[in-house]
Design a protein around this motif. Structure first.
Motif, short mmCIF file in Angstrom:
data_model
loop_
_atom_site.label_atom_id
_atom_site.label_comp_id
_atom_site.label_asym_id
_atom_site.label_seq_id
_atom_site.Cartn_x
_atom_site.Cartn_y
_atom_site.Cartn_z
N GLU A 28 1.86 -16.76 30.14
CA GLU A 28 1.63 -16.68 28.63
C GLU A 28 1.76 -18.23 28.27
O GLU A 28 1.04 -18.54 27.44
CB GLU A 28 2.86 -15.94 28.09
CG GLU A 28 3.03 -15.96 26.59
CD GLU A 28 1.75 -15.34 26.09
OE1 GLU A 28 1.06 -14.36 26.64
OE2 GLU A 28 1.40 -15.53 24.80
N TYR A 29 2.66 -19.14 28.50
CA TYR A 29 2.90 -20.48 27.97
C TYR A 29 2.67 -21.58 28.80
O TYR A 29 2.70 -22.51 28.18
CB TYR A 29 4.60 -20.54 27.71
CG TYR A 29 4.98 -19.12 26.90
CD1 TYR A 29 4.90 -19.34 25.44
CD2 TYR A 29 5.75 -18.13 27.22
CE1 TYR A 29 5.43 -18.58 24.59
CE2 TYR A 29 6.11 -17.26 26.45
CZ TYR A 29 6.04 -17.41 24.95
OH TYR A 29 6.54 -16.30 24.25
N TRP A 60 10.40 -11.47 34.88
CA TRP A 60 9.41 -12.31 33.89
C TRP A 60 9.16 -13.77 34.26
O TRP A 60 10.21 -14.35 34.45
CB TRP A 60 10.07 -12.01 32.25
CG TRP A 60 8.98 -12.85 31.34
CD1 TRP A 60 8.24 -11.91 30.54
CD2 TRP A 60 9.17 -13.88 30.65
NE1 TRP A 60 7.52 -12.65 29.78
CE2 TRP A 60 8.04 -13.80 29.56
CE3 TRP A 60 9.59 -15.27 30.98
CZ2 TRP A 60 7.64 -15.10 29.06
CZ3 TRP A 60 9.31 -16.14 30.32
CH2 TRP A 60 8.12 -16.38 29.27
N SER A 61 8.08 -14.22 34.13
CA SER A 61 7.81 -15.57 34.13
C SER A 61 6.98 -16.17 33.15
O SER A 61 6.31 -15.49 32.58
CB SER A 61 6.99 -15.93 35.58
OG SER A 61 6.53 -17.27 35.46
N GLY A 116 4.10 -11.26 32.72
CA GLY A 116 3.64 -12.45 32.49
C GLY A 116 3.17 -12.52 30.86
O GLY A 116 2.30 -13.55 30.63
N THR A 117 3.48 -11.70 30.16
CA THR A 117 3.06 -11.55 28.73
C THR A 117 4.24 -12.02 27.70
O THR A 117 5.38 -11.74 28.32
CB THR A 117 2.51 -10.38 28.58
OG1 THR A 117 1.50 -10.42 27.43
CG2 THR A 117 3.37 -9.07 28.34
N VAL A 150 14.54 -13.89 35.04
CA VAL A 150 13.95 -14.88 33.85
C VAL A 150 13.53 -15.90 34.33
O VAL A 150 14.29 -16.93 34.91
CB VAL A 150 14.94 -15.16 32.75
CG1 VAL A 150 14.03 -16.00 31.59
CG2 VAL A 150 15.35 -13.52 32.05
N ASN A 151 12.33 -16.35 34.93
CA ASN A 151 11.92 -17.39 35.61
C ASN A 151 11.19 -18.61 34.91
O ASN A 151 10.06 -18.33 34.30
CB ASN A 151 11.01 -16.87 36.70
CG ASN A 151 11.61 -16.01 37.69
OD1 ASN A 151 12.70 -15.86 37.87
ND2 ASN A 151 10.78 -15.12 38.42
N ILE A 152 11.67 -19.61 35.09
CA ILE A 152 10.94 -20.88 34.47
C ILE A 152 10.16 -21.22 35.45
O ILE A 152 10.42 -21.62 36.94
CB ILE A 152 12.05 -22.13 34.27
CG1 ILE A 152 13.22 -21.49 33.55
CG2 ILE A 152 11.50 -23.29 33.86
CD1 ILE A 152 14.29 -22.65 33.20
N ASP A 153 8.94 -21.29 34.82
CA ASP A 153 7.72 -21.77 36.08
C ASP A 153 7.49 -23.44 35.84
O ASP A 153 8.82 -24.00 35.43
CB ASP A 153 6.23 -21.10 35.67
CG ASP A 153 5.42 -20.94 36.95
OD1 ASP A 153 4.81 -21.76 37.05
OD2 ASP A 153 5.42 -19.95 37.61
#
Ligand SMILES: *[C@@H]1O[C@H](CO)[C@@H](O)[C@H](O)[C@H]1NC(C)=O
Ligand SMILES: *[C@@H]1O[C@H](CO)[C@@H](O)[C@H](O)[C@H]1NC(C)=O
Ligand SMILES: *[C@@H]1O[C@H](CO)[C@@H](O)[C@H](O)[C@H]1NC(C)=O
Ligand SMILES: *[C@@H]1O[C@H](CO)[C@@H](O)[C@H](O)[C@H]1NC(C)=O
Ligand SMILES: *[C@@H]1O[C@H](CO)[C@@H](O)[C@H](O)[C@H]1NC(C)=O
Ligand SMILES: *[C@@H]1O[C@H](CO)[C@@H](O)[C@H](O)[C@H]1NC(C)=O
Ligand SMILES: *[C@@H]1O[C@H](CO)[C@@H](O)[C@H](O)[C@H]1NC(C)=O
Length: 453
Positions: free
Chosen positions: A39-40, A34-35, A320-321, A69-72
């Protein structure tokens, strides 16, 4: 201790040389996770990631393989950027009050892995500190924090790092040139095409991505390397030497067709994939960008097609949601075990490929009607994916003789990958009604007359 080793010397791509992780596992198959970006965007903080981690577990997604769990972008302090004594990138303590290492610890406690983001330029796309010239220190910092994955973007490249020649996927020879590039906008010189046979590992893009690769190799931690160079400088030809995945094209947007600002719908990206899918195999994956399943105006059928085709392409599957309150029908798409199994097959590493275009003649470059008929092999049989790019439902016929993996005079048991149901035995062809923008996905297993199934 070395976390990554280069398998023999870098030779021409396609000869099977590339980067293998020291643990012998990480990055062999496409990444799943997930990134935050789709979404954010920049509206992130520790709570977002810890909640996502908990939801990946409680929704059953972790058990299906979604473990990063990916911090973009936008996690660091935009003003101070780096500590002026140590030179380390400073987290934004407003968003991550106890620092990134604390967030990483919380994610690890859930049995998940954590990713971070940086850029092979002076600043990230959002204008935060980039890593060009700071690769060794940044890789060490991330290793100290317990980071497991790096997405490395391509914005704000200083002029002295510009490539001598330009190759952008949007203007490869099969398609119409992009007007921005032929005009050489922004007062830039008109881009110069590379001479025939040019070795893109002598490009500055290669150097920028390789320096970070070497820095990650040198730290005492396995950090998966997701190279986000948007397909430039033929990274699909050399990305296997430096990392485990490489972006193939510009950013995705949650629309079916067309373009919004600098980002692209599902169809134009799939059009590119119709031609460029050959360089994916174990340890190296063409990345068609993070999933928009659940976002924007994509219909359920469009979301199904997006997920099925990304799985078929062996693209990393990065959700990405928002997971909070996710609709059951969206969760069901993301949880499709048979599509995930194709993407993560332990025996066959190659992407599915088109065997017929459908609406248009084979090898037609068309951003609304890319290749519709795709097939690939897995350890569980032959998989066929047929997309309906037209705006009304169509009866689609899978003619066994046309599918390279099938034996035209054999009988096959067909399984529907959406329902998991056995459809029966079929000879010569299989027909299905495919809704507007939907994809039929089946698995065919040859009938062995010695067995009773
Ligand atoms: C990428 O590198 C790995 C590891 O050496 C190799 O197994 C794989 O075949 C390579 N991929 C391609 C397309 O050559
Ligand atoms: C964290 O970010 C989320 C998503 O943008 C937001 O809803 C929430 O209010 C933020 N929480 C804090 C403590 O800033
Ligand atoms: C270093 O950064 C601190 C905090 O941002 C600042 O107060 C200080 O003036 C800086 N020192 C130098 C030498 O730039
Ligand atoms: C490398 O990491 C491992 C596992 O965390 C640790 O046991 C080992 O001491 C580290 N080695 C070095 C040289 O730091
Ligand atoms: C991909 O492989 C096919 C079949 O071998 C070949 O025809 C095609 O030219 C290749 N595409 C690229 C972009 O190399
Ligand atoms: C979705 O559709 C609405 C109404 O047609 C439009 O205003 C909006 O821009 C669309 N959103 C996207 C992401 O395309
Ligand atoms: C793409 O293909 C469709 C279907 O054949 C056709 O109607 C359309 O004109 C094509 N688009 C372009 C830009 O050629």
């Amino acid at each position: 201790m070395i976390s990554w080793t280069l398998a023999l010397v870098p030779l021409l791509f396609g000869t099977g040389f590339g980067l293998i992780s020291h643990d012998g596992i990480t990055g062999r198959l496409p990444a799943m996770g997930w990134s935050s970006w789709n979404e954010y965007e920049c509206n992130i903080n520790e709570t977002v990631f810890v909640n996502v981690g908990k939801l990946l577990v409680s929704l059953g997604l972790k058990d299906l393989g979604y473990n990063y769990v990916n911090i973009d972008d936008c996690w660091s302090n935009k003003v101070s950027q780096r500590d002026n004594t140590t030179g380390k990138i400073q987290p934004d303590f407003g968003k991550f009050p106890q620092g990134i290492k604390h967030t990483a610890d919380e994610i690890h406690k859930l049995g998940l892995k954590i990713g971070i983001y940086s850029d092979a330029g002076s600043l990230t796309c959002g204008g935060f500190a980039g890593s060009l010239g700071h690769e060794v220190l940044d890789a060490k910092t991330w290793a100290d924090w317990g980071i497991d994955y790096l997405k490395y973007d391509n914005c704000n490249v200083p002029d002295e790092w510009d490539d001598d020649y330009r190759w952008w996927p949007e203007n490869w020879l099969g398609g119409p040139p992009d007007e921005d590039q032929t005009a050489g906008g922004d007062g830039e010189a008109k881009p110069v095409p590379a001479p025939p046979g040019y070795d893109w590992t002598s490009s500055k893009s290669f150097t920028r991505y390789k320096v970070m690769s070497d820095a990650l190799v040198a730290v005492n931690r396995t950090i998966q390397y997701s190279q986000c160079a948007w397909g430039h400088a033929r990274i699909d030809e050399w990305g296997n030497l430096t990392g485990q995945s490489w972006r193939m094209w510009g950013d995705i947007y949650p629309i079916w067709s067309g373009k919004a600002q600098w980002s692209w719908g599902v169809m134009p990206i799939l059009n590119h994939a119709s031609f460029f899918h050959n360089n994916t195999d174990f340890w190296g994956h063409g990345d068609f960008d993070m999933l928009e399943v659940g976002n924007g105006n994509l219909t359920i059928e469009e979301s199904r097609s997006h997920f099925a085709m990304w799985a078929a392409l062996k693209s990393p599957l990065i959700i990405g949601t928002a997971l909070e309150g996710i609709k059951p029908e969206i969760l069901e798409i993301l949880s499709n075990k048979d599509l995930i199994a194709f993407n993560q097959d332990p025996v066959f590493g190659k992407s599915a490929k088109p065997y017929k275009w459908g609406v248009n003649a084979d090898f037609t470059w068309n951003q609304t009607h890319p290749a519709e008929y795709w097939s690939g092999q897995s350890s569980k049989g032959t998989h066929v994916f047929v997309l309906n790019t037209l705006d009304i439902a169509q009866k689609k016929t899978i003619v066994f003789e046309e599918v390279p993996e099938l034996d035209s005079d054999a009988e096959y048991v067909v399984y529907d990958l959406w329902t998991g149901q056995k459809q029966g035995r079929f000879e010569t062809k299989y027909e299905a009604l495919v809704e507007r923008h939907d994809t039929v996905a089946i698995r065919l297993v040859k009938v062995n007359y010695c067995d009773h199934e």
